[in-house]
Design a protein around this motif. Structure first.
Motif, PDB file in Angstrom:
ATOM      1  N   THR A  82     -24.506  -6.712  17.168  1.00 14.26           N
ATOM      2  CA  THR A  82     -24.741  -5.888  15.946  1.00 14.26           C
ATOM      3  C   THR A  82     -26.088  -5.641  15.300  1.00 14.26           C
ATOM      4  O   THR A  82     -27.018  -5.703  16.214  1.00 14.26           O
ATOM      5  N   SER A  83     -26.246  -5.319  14.591  1.00 18.14           N
ATOM      6  CA  SER A  83     -27.203  -4.904  13.966  1.00 18.14           C
ATOM      7  C   SER A  83     -27.993  -4.232  12.636  1.00 18.14           C
ATOM      8  O   SER A  83     -26.868  -4.387  12.032  1.00 18.14           O
ATOM      9  N   GLN A  88     -24.344  -4.252   5.799  1.00 15.01           N
ATOM     10  CA  GLN A  88     -24.978  -4.186   4.221  1.00 15.01           C
ATOM     11  C   GLN A  88     -24.867  -5.339   3.561  1.00 15.01           C
ATOM     12  O   GLN A  88     -26.309  -4.842   2.709  1.00 15.01           O
ATOM     13  N   HIS A  89     -24.140  -6.385   3.480  1.00 16.13           N
ATOM     14  CA  HIS A  89     -24.074  -7.244   2.151  1.00 16.13           C
ATOM     15  C   HIS A  89     -23.891  -8.689   2.591  1.00 16.13           C
ATOM     16  O   HIS A  89     -23.509  -8.723   4.156  1.00 16.13           O
ATOM     17  N   ALA A  94     -22.266 -13.217   6.500  1.00 15.77           N
ATOM     18  CA  ALA A  94     -20.988 -14.720   6.326  1.00 15.77           C
ATOM     19  C   ALA A  94     -20.297 -14.185   7.415  1.00 15.77           C
ATOM     20  O   ALA A  94     -20.075 -15.343   8.286  1.00 15.77           O
ATOM     21  N   ALA A  95     -19.812 -13.948   7.807  1.00 16.37           N
ATOM     22  CA  ALA A  95     -18.404 -13.102   7.768  1.00 16.37           C
ATOM     23  C   ALA A  95     -19.021 -13.159   9.578  1.00 16.37           C
ATOM     24  O   ALA A  95     -18.113 -13.666  10.741  1.00 16.37           O
ATOM     25  N   ILE A  96     -19.440 -12.804   9.738  1.00 15.34           N
ATOM     26  CA  ILE A  96     -20.264 -13.135  11.470  1.00 15.34           C
ATOM     27  C   ILE A  96     -20.351 -13.997  11.991  1.00 15.34           C
ATOM     28  O   ILE A  96     -20.205 -14.708  13.200  1.00 15.34           O
ATOM     29  N   LEU A  97     -21.424 -14.834  11.428  1.00 14.19           N
ATOM     30  CA  LEU A  97     -22.001 -15.846  11.511  1.00 14.19           C
ATOM     31  C   LEU A  97     -20.544 -17.302  11.468  1.00 14.19           C
ATOM     32  O   LEU A  97     -21.305 -18.075  12.199  1.00 14.19           O
ATOM     33  N   ARG A 113     -34.039  -3.471   9.483  1.00 16.99           N
ATOM     34  CA  ARG A 113     -33.910  -3.172   8.719  1.00 16.99           C
ATOM     35  C   ARG A 113     -31.975  -3.499   7.953  1.00 16.99           C
ATOM     36  O   ARG A 113     -31.626  -2.830   7.306  1.00 16.99           O
ATOM     37  N   MET A 114     -32.075  -4.986   7.654  1.00 20.11           N
ATOM     38  CA  MET A 114     -31.275  -6.012   7.182  1.00 20.11           C
ATOM     39  C   MET A 114     -31.194  -5.520   5.211  1.00 20.11           C
ATOM     40  O   MET A 114     -32.103  -6.453   5.397  1.00 20.11           O
TER      41      MET A 114
END
Ligand code: ADP
Length: 334
Positions: A82-83, A88-89, A94-97, A113-114
């Motif tokens: 991902t990047s 954005q939020h 959290a969903a990815i982790l 750029r997070m």
């Protein structure tokens, strides 16, 4: 679209998967990074542990995504890509982790750029393998701690200096990717030519390498354009002459400058006697936006030692006059 842009275009994205080296042994150049990474990964494997978080810094097209995939392959782990701009939020992160498997590699491109809240969540995730998921809003909001499986974050950024120190400090290992030497790019080109079943002579590869701006992605892209030319205009074999003729059609010169780069340099030399001249004046003369000249053309010209940014304005170096085959005015030859 520029043929010498170091950022991947659609066609690059479609073909790059086939050209990516699969392990450290296949990865060309970047000797120091490879040696250090090899030690880090071997040690982690010997301990049966998840590898430390890795930060890769360097310009686009130098192999950061490729290295992250190699890290996963060497660790026998899956990878998620991902990047920063895609997150954005904090909730996105959290969903990815929370869906990572144990040992998984999370590749986070353009990590600088997070968003700020996501960045803060990442600190805790990297350090304690834990995140606090905030439920509700205002005074009634509660933080629910969530345990994460150990994972390896591979962050990529164009410049490590862009990262806030607390984030930078949480990486166990930082690798700086350098631009490639022409001889290394020749190897990249020969390897890609083999995979694409293109016939190329060593001189042909050298000719393409010299125009590739130290960047494997550009080398691979130029190779594909030269291959087209060789098929249409000759028998398919890439010789030095074929490579030079093909890239002349695309206006990429012997040092990898394209039309825009040469336009800037020519204006600087022919209209302003080599400078100094202000950026805005130079941009108007070239017929481009200020930003285009400053951000798209100049970095490479500066890196090549053809142009200098001084407090009094842009100045051409003696190498610039030589490259365009022009003679500097008398006052500058002294
Ligand atoms: P980045 O993520 O830094 O923008 P990539 O990893 O996507 O760069 O690499 C761009 C292209 O260049 C890929 O197709 C890859 O195959 C090739 N490449 C990059 N580095 C190397 C290398 N060291 N050896 C061979 N090919 C490379």
């Amino acid at each position: 679209e520029r043929l010498v842009d170091s950022v991947a275009d659609r066609e690059d994205q479609a073909v790059e998967a086939a050209l990516r080296p699969k392990d450290l042994g296949e990865f060309i150049g970047q000797e120091k990074v490879r040696e250090q990474l090899d030690l880090v990964l071997r040690a982690a494997r010997a301990r049966g542990a998840t590898a430390d978080h890795v930060l890769l810094s360097g310009a686009p097209g130098l192999g950061k995504t490729t290295l992250s995939m190699i890290i996963a392959a060497e660790m026998g782990a899956p990878i998620r890509i991902t990047s920063g701009p895609a997150i954005q939020h904090a909730g996105d992160l959290a969903a990815i982790l929370s869906s990572l498997q144990e040992g998984e590699v999370l590749f986070l491109d353009e990590i600088h750029r997070m968003s700020r809240p996501a960045e803060e969540m990442l600190y805790m995730a990297m350090e304690d393998f834990r995140v606090d998921v905030i439920v509700g809003k205002g005074p009634g909001a509660t933080a629910i701690p969530l345990e994460l499986p150990p994972f390896t974050l591979v962050g990529a950024t164009t410049r490590a200096g862009l990262l806030p120190p607390p984030l930078r400090d949480r990486f166990g290992f930082t690798a700086h990717m350098e631009f490639y030497e022409p001889a290394e790019l020749e190897r990249v080109i020969h390897r890609s030519a083999d995979l694409l079943e293109v016939e190329i002579e060593p001189d042909g590869a050298a000719e393409i390498a010299g125009r590739s701006r130290g960047t494997p992605r550009i080398a691979n892209r130029l190779l594909r354009r030269v291959r087209d030319y060789a098929q249409v205009k000759a028998d398919g074999l890439i010789t030095r002459d074929i490579a030079a003729a093909a890239l002349a059609v695309y206006e990429v010169d012997a040092r990898g400058l394209d039309r825009l780069d040469r336009g800037v340099l020519e204006a600087l030399l022919k209209l302003f006697g080599g400078g100094p001249v202000g950026l805005s004046t130079l941009a108007v003369a070239v017929g481009e936006e200020r930003e285009t000249v400053e951000e798209v053309a100049e970095p490479f010209l500066v890196r090549e030692g053809l142009l200098a940014r001084t407090p009094r304005g842009r100045v051409a170096t003696p190498a610039a006059w030589a490259h365009l085959g022009l003679t500097p005015p008398r006052s500058q030859t002294a």
